[in-house]
Design a protein around this motif. Structure first.
Motif, PDB file in Angstrom:
ATOM      1  N   ASP A 145       1.098  -0.290  -7.371  1.00  0.00           N
ATOM      2  CA  ASP A 145      -0.012   0.823  -7.025  1.00  0.00           C
ATOM      3  C   ASP A 145      -1.332   0.077  -6.670  1.00  0.00           C
ATOM      4  O   ASP A 145      -2.057   0.023  -5.918  1.00  0.00           O
ATOM      5  CB  ASP A 145      -0.225   1.975  -8.008  1.00  0.00           C
ATOM      6  CG  ASP A 145       0.721   2.824  -7.853  1.00  0.00           C
ATOM      7  OD1 ASP A 145       1.869   2.821  -7.100  1.00  0.00           O
ATOM      8  OD2 ASP A 145       0.735   3.640  -9.007  1.00  0.00           O
ATOM      9  N   GLN A 146      -1.432  -1.082  -7.506  1.00  0.00           N
ATOM     10  CA  GLN A 146      -2.817  -1.940  -7.289  1.00  0.00           C
ATOM     11  C   GLN A 146      -2.440  -2.863  -6.273  1.00  0.00           C
ATOM     12  O   GLN A 146      -3.556  -3.083  -5.506  1.00  0.00           O
ATOM     13  CB  GLN A 146      -2.738  -2.727  -8.638  1.00  0.00           C
ATOM     14  CG  GLN A 146      -3.243  -1.955  -9.913  1.00  0.00           C
ATOM     15  CD  GLN A 146      -3.447  -2.903 -11.074  1.00  0.00           C
ATOM     16  OE1 GLN A 146      -3.039  -3.964 -11.243  1.00  0.00           O
ATOM     17  NE2 GLN A 146      -4.229  -2.399 -12.312  1.00  0.00           N
ATOM     18  N   LEU A 147      -1.340  -3.357  -6.085  1.00  0.00           N
ATOM     19  CA  LEU A 147      -1.061  -4.124  -4.878  1.00  0.00           C
ATOM     20  C   LEU A 147      -1.270  -3.261  -3.518  1.00  0.00           C
ATOM     21  O   LEU A 147      -1.717  -3.693  -2.703  1.00  0.00           O
ATOM     22  CB  LEU A 147       0.094  -4.796  -4.839  1.00  0.00           C
ATOM     23  CG  LEU A 147       0.802  -5.721  -5.725  1.00  0.00           C
ATOM     24  CD1 LEU A 147       1.904  -6.036  -5.649  1.00  0.00           C
ATOM     25  CD2 LEU A 147      -0.115  -7.146  -5.425  1.00  0.00           C
ATOM     26  N   GLU A 148      -0.825  -2.106  -3.525  1.00  0.00           N
ATOM     27  CA  GLU A 148      -0.870  -1.331  -2.292  1.00  0.00           C
ATOM     28  C   GLU A 148      -2.442  -0.951  -1.971  1.00  0.00           C
ATOM     29  O   GLU A 148      -3.122  -0.691  -0.829  1.00  0.00           O
ATOM     30  CB  GLU A 148      -0.241  -0.119  -2.400  1.00  0.00           C
ATOM     31  CG  GLU A 148       1.285  -0.040  -2.350  1.00  0.00           C
ATOM     32  CD  GLU A 148       1.877   1.102  -2.540  1.00  0.00           C
ATOM     33  OE1 GLU A 148       1.367   2.268  -2.973  1.00  0.00           O
ATOM     34  OE2 GLU A 148       3.399   1.063  -2.071  1.00  0.00           O
ATOM     35  N   SER A 149      -3.274  -0.720  -3.012  1.00  0.00           N
ATOM     36  CA  SER A 149      -4.501  -0.546  -2.921  1.00  0.00           C
ATOM     37  C   SER A 149      -5.666  -1.466  -2.579  1.00  0.00           C
ATOM     38  O   SER A 149      -6.642  -1.418  -2.336  1.00  0.00           O
ATOM     39  CB  SER A 149      -5.268   0.163  -4.161  1.00  0.00           C
ATOM     40  OG  SER A 149      -5.474  -0.814  -5.379  1.00  0.00           O
ATOM     41  N   HIS A 150      -5.088  -2.745  -2.516  1.00  0.00           N
ATOM     42  CA  HIS A 150      -5.693  -4.219  -2.205  1.00  0.00           C
ATOM     43  C   HIS A 150      -5.664  -4.251  -0.610  1.00  0.00           C
ATOM     44  O   HIS A 150      -4.776  -4.373   0.132  1.00  0.00           O
ATOM     45  CB  HIS A 150      -5.543  -5.135  -2.789  1.00  0.00           C
ATOM     46  CG  HIS A 150      -6.158  -5.247  -4.110  1.00  0.00           C
ATOM     47  ND1 HIS A 150      -5.660  -4.481  -5.221  1.00  0.00           N
ATOM     48  CD2 HIS A 150      -7.389  -5.710  -4.721  1.00  0.00           C
ATOM     49  CE1 HIS A 150      -6.266  -4.786  -6.390  1.00  0.00           C
ATOM     50  NE2 HIS A 150      -7.285  -5.173  -5.994  1.00  0.00           N
TER      51      HIS A 150
END
Length: 117
Positions: free
Chosen positions: A112-117
């Motif tokens: 999720d953190q990767l997708e939000s960047h």
């Protein structure tokens, strides 16, 4: 069982460290030790307890019966008397499944953190 940390390979743990692993009070562990003969930490001359990994696993079994299965003391003792090996295996399985769940949730959070960047 919401253990706060994985058991690192240490030879002995203090009662405070073990209590923290299971979010319990020291007094609860001392009480369980009196009630359940499977919890048998080593003690020095002063009475200081030293828990080995096998003692922590015994605490995990009692925790599973009392806190997760919501059994009474008498019910937990009866269960251990009737089928100790089965209860130990069941507690180990539940602990492993909870570790896997935590790992999966950590992975999900990382994705999720990767997708939000």
């Amino acid at each position: 069982m919401e253990e706060k940390s994985e058991i690192a390979q240490k030879l002995y743990y203090s009662i405070g460290e073990v209590a923290e692993m299971f979010d319990l009070k020291d007094s609860t562990l001392r009480f369980w030790e009196k009630e359940f003969n499977i919890i048998n930490p080593r003690k020095n001359e002063k009475g200081t307890r030293f828990y080995k990994e096998e003692d922590i696993n015994a605490v995990r079994v009692v925790y599973y019966l009392l806190k997760e299965q919501k059994l009474t003391l008498a019910g937990a003792k009866k269960k251990l008397k009737e089928n100790r090996e089965g209860v130990v295996k069941q507690a180990e399985l539940m602990n492993r499944l909870q570790q896997i769940k935590k790992e999966l949730l950590d992975l999900r959070q990382a994705f999720d953190q990767l997708e939000s960047h």
